[in-house]
Enzyme design. Structure first.
Site, PDB file in Angstrom:
ATOM      1  N   ASP A  33       2.158  19.854  11.198  1.00  0.00           N
ATOM      2  CA  ASP A  33       2.252  19.148   9.923  1.00  0.00           C
ATOM      3  C   ASP A  33       1.144  18.106   9.863  1.00  0.00           C
ATOM      4  OD1 ASP A  33       4.788  18.704   7.714  1.00  0.00           O
ATOM      5  OD2 ASP A  33       3.226  17.172   7.824  1.00  0.00           O
ATOM      6  N   ASN A  89      13.909  21.376   3.641  1.00  0.00           N
ATOM      7  CA  ASN A  89      14.145  20.668   2.383  1.00  0.00           C
ATOM      8  C   ASN A  89      14.242  21.705   1.273  1.00  0.00           C
ATOM      9  OD1 ASN A  89      13.972  18.128   3.627  1.00  0.00           O
ATOM     10  ND2 ASN A  89      11.736  18.132   3.473  1.00  0.00           N
ATOM     11  N   GLN A  96      11.643  18.312  -1.066  1.00  0.00           N
ATOM     12  CA  GLN A  96      10.736  19.461  -0.979  1.00  0.00           C
ATOM     13  C   GLN A  96       9.542  19.249  -1.893  1.00  0.00           C
ATOM     14  OE1 GLN A  96      12.481  23.312  -1.909  1.00  0.00           O
ATOM     15  NE2 GLN A  96      10.769  24.419  -0.976  1.00  0.00           N
ATOM     16  N   VAL A  98       6.571  21.516  -1.235  1.00  0.00           N
ATOM     17  CA  VAL A  98       5.865  22.803  -1.227  1.00  0.00           C
ATOM     18  C   VAL A  98       6.933  23.893  -1.395  1.00  0.00           C
ATOM     19  CG1 VAL A  98       4.395  24.374   0.079  1.00  0.00           C
ATOM     20  CG2 VAL A  98       4.052  21.896   0.287  1.00  0.00           C
ATOM     21  N   HIS A 102       9.723  26.917   4.232  1.00  0.00           N
ATOM     22  CA  HIS A 102       9.189  26.515   5.535  1.00  0.00           C
ATOM     23  C   HIS A 102      10.218  25.682   6.268  1.00  0.00           C
ATOM     24  CE1 HIS A 102       8.181  23.444   2.569  1.00  0.00           C
ATOM     25  NE2 HIS A 102       8.310  22.558   3.537  1.00  0.00           N
ATOM     26  N   HIS A 104      10.730  22.692   9.067  1.00  0.00           N
ATOM     27  CA  HIS A 104      10.128  21.610   9.845  1.00  0.00           C
ATOM     28  C   HIS A 104      10.785  21.636  11.221  1.00  0.00           C
ATOM     29  CE1 HIS A 104       8.457  19.190   6.367  1.00  0.00           C
ATOM     30  NE2 HIS A 104       9.373  19.886   5.725  1.00  0.00           N
TER      31      HIS A 104
HETATM   32  P1  AMP Z   1       8.322  19.628   2.194  1.00  0.00           P
HETATM   33  O1  AMP Z   1       8.147  18.226   1.672  1.00  0.00           O
HETATM   34  O2  AMP Z   1       9.610  19.864   2.922  1.00  0.00           O
HETATM   35  O3  AMP Z   1       8.046  20.639   1.112  1.00  0.00           O
HETATM   36  O4  AMP Z   1       7.225  19.810   3.318  1.00  0.00           O
HETATM   37  C1  AMP Z   1       5.877  20.005   3.062  1.00  0.00           C
HETATM   38  C2  AMP Z   1       5.147  19.546   4.291  1.00  0.00           C
HETATM   39  O5  AMP Z   1       3.865  20.132   4.271  1.00  0.00           O
HETATM   40  C3  AMP Z   1       4.949  18.033   4.389  1.00  0.00           C
HETATM   41  O6  AMP Z   1       5.571  17.552   5.575  1.00  0.00           O
HETATM   42  C4  AMP Z   1       3.432  17.869   4.419  1.00  0.00           C
HETATM   43  O7  AMP Z   1       3.022  16.834   5.285  1.00  0.00           O
HETATM   44  C5  AMP Z   1       2.991  19.237   4.896  1.00  0.00           C
HETATM   45  N1  AMP Z   1       1.640  19.622   4.477  1.00  0.00           N
HETATM   46  C6  AMP Z   1       1.108  19.584   3.241  1.00  0.00           C
HETATM   47  N2  AMP Z   1      -0.154  20.049   3.252  1.00  0.00           N
HETATM   48  C7  AMP Z   1      -0.421  20.407   4.529  1.00  0.00           C
HETATM   49  C8  AMP Z   1      -1.569  20.954   5.190  1.00  0.00           C
HETATM   50  N3  AMP Z   1      -2.706  21.231   4.531  1.00  0.00           N
HETATM   51  N4  AMP Z   1      -1.484  21.166   6.519  1.00  0.00           N
HETATM   52  C9  AMP Z   1      -0.363  20.886   7.201  1.00  0.00           C
HETATM   53  N5  AMP Z   1       0.758  20.372   6.638  1.00  0.00           N
HETATM   54  C10 AMP Z   1       0.720  20.130   5.320  1.00  0.00           C
END
Ligand code: AMP
Length: 117
Positions: A33, A89, A96, A98, A102, A104
Site C-alpha cells: 500500500d 472496506n 472504500q 477504490v 481488494h 488490506h
Molecule cells: P480503500 O480505501 O479500502 O479503497 O483502499 C484503497 C487503498 O489503495 C488505500 O489504502 C490507498 O493507500 C491504496 N492505494 C491507492 N493508490 C495506490 C497505488 N498507486 N499503489 C499502492 N496503493 C495505492
C-alpha cells in the site's frame, strides 16, 4: 460491473502505474500500500475488476475469495509473523476509495488507528 475506465489497480496489473509488487499469479496481484497503516500493509487484489467489493466477490467467485485469503496468509508469513488483520472496506462510508475489490493485509504490531480501527 466493469466501468469504462480501468481502475487504478487494473493499471498496476498492466504496469501502467508503478507499484511494489510482492506476489502475482494468473488471478491475483499483491503490492505494498502506498500509504501504509501498519509495518506490513499489502493489498491483495483479484486481477478482474468484475467485483467492486467483497460481498460481490463472495457471491460471484467464492473460490477466488478463498484464494485471496490464502495469499494474505502466505504474505503475512513471508513478510511478518504470520498473524494479520484482513480488512475489506465496502462502500464509501466504510472508507472504500477504490471500487475494485481488494483486501488490506495488515501485520507487524497493529496500533489503534490503523485504517480507522
Ligand atoms: P480503500 O480505501 O479500502 O479503497 O483502499 C484503497 C487503498 O489503495 C488505500 O489504502 C490507498 O493507500 C491504496 N492505494 C491507492 N493508490 C495506490 C497505488 N498507486 N499503489 C499502492 N496503493 C495505492
Amino acid at each position: 460491473m466493469t466501468s469504462a475506465t480501468p481502475s487504478i489497480f487494473t493499471r498496476i496489473v498492466a504496469r501502467e502505474i508503478p507499484a511494489e509488487i510482492v506476489f502475482e499469479n494468473e488471478r491475483i496481484i499483491a503490492f505494498k500500500d502506498i500509504a501504509p497503516q501498519a509495518p506490513v500493509h499489502v493489498l491483495v487484489v483479484p486481477k478482474t475488476e468484475a467485483y467492486e467489493n467483497v460481498a460481490q466477490l463472495a457471491a460471484g467467485d467464492p473460490a477466488l475469495l478463498a484464494e485471496v485469503v490464502a495469499v494474505a496468509q502466505q504474505l503475512a508469513s513471508e513478510h511478518s509473523t504470520g498473524e494479520f488483520r484482513l480488512v475489506f472496506n465496502s462502500g464509501p462510508s466504510a472508507g472504500q476509495t477504490v471500487f475494485h475489490v481488494h483486501a488490506h493485509v495488515l501485520s507487524g504490531p497493529i496500533t489503534e488507528g490503523s485504517l480507522g480501527f
